[in-house]
Design an enzyme around this catalytic site. Structure first.
Site, PDB file in Angstrom:
ATOM      1  N   ASN A 181       0.849  -1.203   0.000  1.00  0.00           N
ATOM      2  CA  ASN A 181       0.000   0.000   0.000  1.00  0.00           C
ATOM      3  C   ASN A 181       0.878   1.244   0.000  1.00  0.00           C
ATOM      4  O   ASN A 181       2.108   1.142  -0.056  1.00  0.00           O
ATOM      5  CB  ASN A 181      -0.947  -0.028   1.202  1.00  0.00           C
ATOM      6  CG  ASN A 181      -0.163  -0.101   2.496  1.00  0.00           C
ATOM      7  OD1 ASN A 181       0.584   0.798   2.834  1.00  0.00           O
ATOM      8  ND2 ASN A 181      -0.305  -1.225   3.207  1.00  0.00           N
ATOM      9  N   ASP A 232      -4.357  -6.689   5.382  1.00  0.00           N
ATOM     10  CA  ASP A 232      -5.291  -7.567   6.093  1.00  0.00           C
ATOM     11  C   ASP A 232      -5.202  -8.998   5.581  1.00  0.00           C
ATOM     12  O   ASP A 232      -5.459  -9.944   6.308  1.00  0.00           O
ATOM     13  CB  ASP A 232      -6.725  -7.050   5.934  1.00  0.00           C
ATOM     14  CG  ASP A 232      -6.938  -5.780   6.743  1.00  0.00           C
ATOM     15  OD1 ASP A 232      -6.364  -5.695   7.848  1.00  0.00           O
ATOM     16  OD2 ASP A 232      -7.652  -4.869   6.271  1.00  0.00           O
ATOM     17  N   PRO A 290      -2.719 -12.138  10.680  1.00  0.00           N
ATOM     18  CA  PRO A 290      -3.079 -11.879  12.085  1.00  0.00           C
ATOM     19  C   PRO A 290      -3.242 -10.384  12.305  1.00  0.00           C
ATOM     20  O   PRO A 290      -2.548  -9.587  11.668  1.00  0.00           O
ATOM     21  CB  PRO A 290      -1.884 -12.419  12.870  1.00  0.00           C
ATOM     22  CG  PRO A 290      -0.758 -12.490  11.907  1.00  0.00           C
ATOM     23  CD  PRO A 290      -1.352 -12.648  10.534  1.00  0.00           C
ATOM     24  N   ASP A 291      -4.157 -10.005  13.177  1.00  0.00           N
ATOM     25  CA  ASP A 291      -4.327  -8.590  13.517  1.00  0.00           C
ATOM     26  C   ASP A 291      -3.368  -8.274  14.671  1.00  0.00           C
ATOM     27  O   ASP A 291      -3.588  -8.699  15.806  1.00  0.00           O
ATOM     28  CB  ASP A 291      -5.787  -8.312  13.894  1.00  0.00           C
ATOM     29  CG  ASP A 291      -6.032  -6.813  14.025  1.00  0.00           C
ATOM     30  OD1 ASP A 291      -5.207  -6.117  14.653  1.00  0.00           O
ATOM     31  OD2 ASP A 291      -7.036  -6.333  13.466  1.00  0.00           O
ATOM     32  N   ILE A 292      -2.311  -7.531  14.365  1.00  0.00           N
ATOM     33  CA  ILE A 292      -1.248  -7.264  15.361  1.00  0.00           C
ATOM     34  C   ILE A 292      -1.806  -6.444  16.522  1.00  0.00           C
ATOM     35  O   ILE A 292      -1.598  -6.746  17.693  1.00  0.00           O
ATOM     36  CB  ILE A 292      -0.078  -6.512  14.691  1.00  0.00           C
ATOM     37  CG1 ILE A 292       0.427  -7.312  13.484  1.00  0.00           C
ATOM     38  CG2 ILE A 292       1.040  -6.250  15.686  1.00  0.00           C
ATOM     39  CD1 ILE A 292       1.328  -6.544  12.541  1.00  0.00           C
ATOM     40  N   PHE A 299      -4.553   3.201  14.799  1.00  0.00           N
ATOM     41  CA  PHE A 299      -4.925   4.194  13.803  1.00  0.00           C
ATOM     42  C   PHE A 299      -6.078   3.608  13.000  1.00  0.00           C
ATOM     43  O   PHE A 299      -6.213   2.386  12.899  1.00  0.00           O
ATOM     44  CB  PHE A 299      -3.747   4.493  12.866  1.00  0.00           C
ATOM     45  CG  PHE A 299      -2.865   5.611  13.354  1.00  0.00           C
ATOM     46  CD1 PHE A 299      -2.076   5.445  14.480  1.00  0.00           C
ATOM     47  CD2 PHE A 299      -2.823   6.824  12.683  1.00  0.00           C
ATOM     48  CE1 PHE A 299      -1.261   6.466  14.936  1.00  0.00           C
ATOM     49  CE2 PHE A 299      -2.012   7.865  13.123  1.00  0.00           C
ATOM     50  CZ  PHE A 299      -1.235   7.688  14.251  1.00  0.00           C
ATOM     51  N   LYS A 353     -13.716   0.495  15.671  1.00  0.00           N
ATOM     52  CA  LYS A 353     -12.399  -0.158  15.892  1.00  0.00           C
ATOM     53  C   LYS A 353     -11.977  -0.012  17.358  1.00  0.00           C
ATOM     54  O   LYS A 353     -11.406  -0.936  17.943  1.00  0.00           O
ATOM     55  CB  LYS A 353     -11.339   0.459  14.976  1.00  0.00           C
ATOM     56  CG  LYS A 353     -11.406  -0.157  13.583  1.00  0.00           C
ATOM     57  CD  LYS A 353     -10.411   0.390  12.596  1.00  0.00           C
ATOM     58  CE  LYS A 353     -10.685  -0.262  11.247  1.00  0.00           C
ATOM     59  NZ  LYS A 353     -10.267   0.459  10.098  1.00  0.00           N
ATOM     60  N   LYS A 387     -11.506  -3.612  19.000  1.00  0.00           N
ATOM     61  CA  LYS A 387     -10.121  -4.017  19.250  1.00  0.00           C
ATOM     62  C   LYS A 387      -9.686  -3.702  20.683  1.00  0.00           C
ATOM     63  O   LYS A 387      -8.501  -3.843  21.024  1.00  0.00           O
ATOM     64  CB  LYS A 387      -9.172  -3.358  18.243  1.00  0.00           C
ATOM     65  CG  LYS A 387      -9.431  -3.783  16.784  1.00  0.00           C
ATOM     66  CD  LYS A 387      -8.255  -3.484  15.867  1.00  0.00           C
ATOM     67  CE  LYS A 387      -8.619  -3.736  14.420  1.00  0.00           C
ATOM     68  NZ  LYS A 387      -7.457  -3.735  13.524  1.00  0.00           N
TER      69      LYS A 387
HETATM   70  O1  PMT Z   1       2.909   6.077   6.574  1.00  0.00           O
HETATM   71  P1  PMT Z   1       2.326   7.396   6.137  1.00  0.00           P
HETATM   72  O2  PMT Z   1       2.521   7.624   4.668  1.00  0.00           O
HETATM   73  O3  PMT Z   1       2.833   8.540   6.962  1.00  0.00           O
HETATM   74  O4  PMT Z   1       0.743   7.341   6.328  1.00  0.00           O
HETATM   75  C1  PMT Z   1       0.192   7.273   7.604  1.00  0.00           C
HETATM   76  C2  PMT Z   1      -0.997   6.296   7.664  1.00  0.00           C
HETATM   77  C3  PMT Z   1      -2.123   6.821   6.779  1.00  0.00           C
HETATM   78  C4  PMT Z   1      -0.575   4.911   7.187  1.00  0.00           C
HETATM   79  C5  PMT Z   1      -1.429   6.234   9.166  1.00  0.00           C
HETATM   80  O5  PMT Z   1      -1.815   7.514   9.569  1.00  0.00           O
HETATM   81  C6  PMT Z   1      -2.581   5.255   9.371  1.00  0.00           C
HETATM   82  O6  PMT Z   1      -3.741   5.574   9.235  1.00  0.00           O
HETATM   83  N1  PMT Z   1      -2.238   4.001   9.728  1.00  0.00           N
HETATM   84  C7  PMT Z   1      -3.164   2.882   9.867  1.00  0.00           C
HETATM   85  C8  PMT Z   1      -3.431   2.290   8.529  1.00  0.00           C
HETATM   86  C9  PMT Z   1      -4.358   1.085   8.589  1.00  0.00           C
HETATM   87  O7  PMT Z   1      -3.919   0.019   8.227  1.00  0.00           O
HETATM   88  O8  PMT Z   1      -5.517   1.288   9.120  1.00  0.00           O
HETATM   89  P2  PMT Z   1      -6.655   0.135   9.314  1.00  0.00           P
HETATM   90  O9  PMT Z   1      -7.874   0.891   9.586  1.00  0.00           O
HETATM   91  O10 PMT Z   1      -6.642  -0.820   8.173  1.00  0.00           O
HETATM   92  O11 PMT Z   1      -6.165  -0.653  10.587  1.00  0.00           O
HETATM   93  C10 PMT Z   1      -6.575  -0.305  11.905  1.00  0.00           C
HETATM   94  C11 PMT Z   1      -5.465  -0.496  12.905  1.00  0.00           C
HETATM   95  O12 PMT Z   1      -5.154  -1.889  13.026  1.00  0.00           O
HETATM   96  C12 PMT Z   1      -4.175   0.212  12.541  1.00  0.00           C
HETATM   97  O13 PMT Z   1      -3.636   0.720  13.735  1.00  0.00           O
HETATM   98  C13 PMT Z   1      -3.298  -0.898  11.977  1.00  0.00           C
HETATM   99  O14 PMT Z   1      -1.910  -0.650  12.239  1.00  0.00           O
HETATM  100  C14 PMT Z   1      -3.790  -2.091  12.787  1.00  0.00           C
HETATM  101  N2  PMT Z   1      -3.683  -3.391  12.091  1.00  0.00           N
HETATM  102  C15 PMT Z   1      -4.442  -3.637  10.986  1.00  0.00           C
HETATM  103  C16 PMT Z   1      -4.395  -4.889  10.401  1.00  0.00           C
HETATM  104  C17 PMT Z   1      -3.542  -5.881  10.929  1.00  0.00           C
HETATM  105  N3  PMT Z   1      -3.464  -7.083  10.370  1.00  0.00           N
HETATM  106  N4  PMT Z   1      -2.804  -5.605  12.005  1.00  0.00           N
HETATM  107  C18 PMT Z   1      -2.858  -4.386  12.595  1.00  0.00           C
HETATM  108  O15 PMT Z   1      -2.150  -4.137  13.576  1.00  0.00           O
END
Ligand code: PMT
Length: 404
Positions: free
Chosen positions: A213, A282, A310-312, A330, A344, A348
């Site tokens: 991504n 994901d 896995p969801d970390i 985030f 979330k 979570k």
């Molecule tokens: O890296 P940059 O270019 O500076 O951009 C910043 C950003 C947009 C990446 C950052 O601000 C951001 O939003 N990060 C989270 C991106 C994301 O994957 O969001 P999500 O809504 O899909 O996931 C929710 C949360 O679960 C996130 O904290 C993610 O790190 C965590 N996650 C998701 C899936 C997974 N398998 N494991 C996780 O830990």
């Protein structure tokens, strides 16, 4: 400078014209309520007298390892243990050479070997002596062997007492005082361990292709920097990015979501704060082809079977025994950011969610700026737009407030 009150500073003075400035430093430290013990080398006595420094520090100046009467008071080992910090100012080329060689042929070099406290070294000498490869080699050697038990207060450039111009002037008294005060500053996250994920993950399809991504790592790296500046021990687990590895942070490079999961769980024990900034895939291809996939004649589509990663974040937040005190996720959303963000937070089991709208190109992925809403179970706080550096400082300060 209140940090210096009641602290014990051993000030070592070696032979150099800058020693006159150290007399002023001793005076300032005494005024601040610091206990100062001055140790002079033989060379230093050609520039400043024990009498002057005794008057300024209020303590008998020590200058000999072989003085039975002085050793009967506080022996050199006790003196080495007494000091909260040792400051050597000025540090001459000769004293640096002797320290680098591990010699103990006078009281000051002996104390430097015997002390477990950090030594601050303020070199001062003629610019050619400073630039000489032997001096630079001794400096490198000292930094190598002493590691974080040594801080070098690098000499400034300018006109020197001998008339030369160049690098070699001892730092000014005000700078030396500040460096000493910084040693005792306790910051909001001093003693805390913070684990942060950053950047994208790459999920391999075959040896040359992957799914990933647009995350650049900028947001996560800015948070790591802000947490380090707030005094934390920072473990930064980063997917592949094009950013320099930040200083004074423990950097761990990973590639896939599974690698990131494994590294985070290796580091999470004892963590006080976990911040998941990474854009983790994901799903990943069920299998990674061992050879580059080829086009099949007559086949216009191909199907990849994906399996869930896995969801970390959820795995850390649901740890039974060693869950960090504060877990921050985030949420990168393109529609209804607050609705999905709040969901979330609950699903979570998080303390905070930082919601950003990644449908915009001026913020979020790969931008230098961001605008977010910080959600907790009790609050909803818009922050920004602002640079990711500034935003990271704001987020760390909100986390600190919640810990208090
Ligand atoms: O890296 P940059 O270019 O500076 O951009 C910043 C950003 C947009 C990446 C950052 O601000 C951001 O939003 N990060 C989270 C991106 C994301 O994957 O969001 P999500 O809504 O899909 O996931 C929710 C949360 O679960 C996130 O904290 C993610 O790190 C965590 N996650 C998701 C899936 C997974 N398998 N494991 C996780 O830990």
């Amino acid at each position: 400078m209140h940090q210096l009150r009641n602290k014990r500073i051993l000030v070592g003075i070696t032979g150099g014209i800058a020693a006159y400035k150290t007399a002023e430093l001793v005076r300032e430290l005494s005024k601040l309520g610091t206990e100062v013990q001055v140790v002079l080398t033989e060379g230093a006595k050609a520039f400043v007298t024990p009498m002057t420094l005794q008057a300024l520090s209020g303590r008998t100046v020590r200058d000999s390892l072989l003085d039975p009467s002085a050793e009967a008071g506080m022996g050199h080992i006790e003196l080495a243990r007494w000091a909260d910090r040792v400051l050597i100012a000025p540090a001459s080329a000769d004293s640096m050479a002797r320290m680098a060689a591990g010699m103990a042929n006078d009281l000051l070099t002996t104390l430097c070997l015997a002390t477990e406290s950090k030594v601050l070294l303020a070199p001062a000498m003629n610019q050619a002596m400073w630039a000489d490869p032997a001096t630079q080699r001794n400096l490198d050697e000292l930094q190598k062997v002493k590691g974080d038990k040594l801080k070098v207060l690098m000499p400034a450039s300018g006109e020197q007492a001998c008339g030369d111009v160049g690098a070699g002037r001892m730092q000014e008294v005000s700078d030396l005082l500040k460096a000493l005060a910084d040693e005792f500053e306790t910051k909001a996250l001093t003693g805390k361990k913070v684990v942060i994920t950053a950047g994208p993950t790459r999920e391999p399809i075959d040896p040359v292709r992957y799914i990933s991504n647009h995350s650049s790592g900028k947001m996560g790296y800015a948070l790591a920097q802000a947490a380090m500046e707030a005094g934390a021990q920072v473990e930064l687990v980063s997917g592949p990015v094009n950013l320099p590895k930040p200083d004074r942070i423990n950097n761990h490079s990973v590639v896939s979501a599974q690698d990131m999961y494994d590294k985070v769980h290796e580091l999470i024990d004892g963590a006080d704060i976990f911040i998941a900034t990474a854009a983790v895939a994901d799903f990943r291809p069920e299998t990674e082809a061992s050879n580059k996939l080829k086009k099949v004649p007559g086949q216009d589509t191909m199907t990849l079977t994906m399996v869930k990663n896995p969801d970390i974040l959820a795995s850390v937040s649901n740890l039974e025994n060693n869950r960090p005190n504060t877990v921050v996720g985030f949420a990168a959303e393109t529609d209804q950011p607050l609705v999905y963000g709040r969901s979330k937070l609950e699903k979570k089991n998080l303390d905070f969610v930082v919601v950003n709208d990644v449908s915009r190109t001026d913020i979020g992925f790969n931008a230098d700026h961001n605008e977010v809403t910080l959600l907790s179970s009790v609050d909803e706080k818009p922050i920004g737009p602002m640079s990711k550096t500034k935003l990271a400082e704001e987020l760390i300060s909100e986390i600190v407030k919640s810990i208090k």
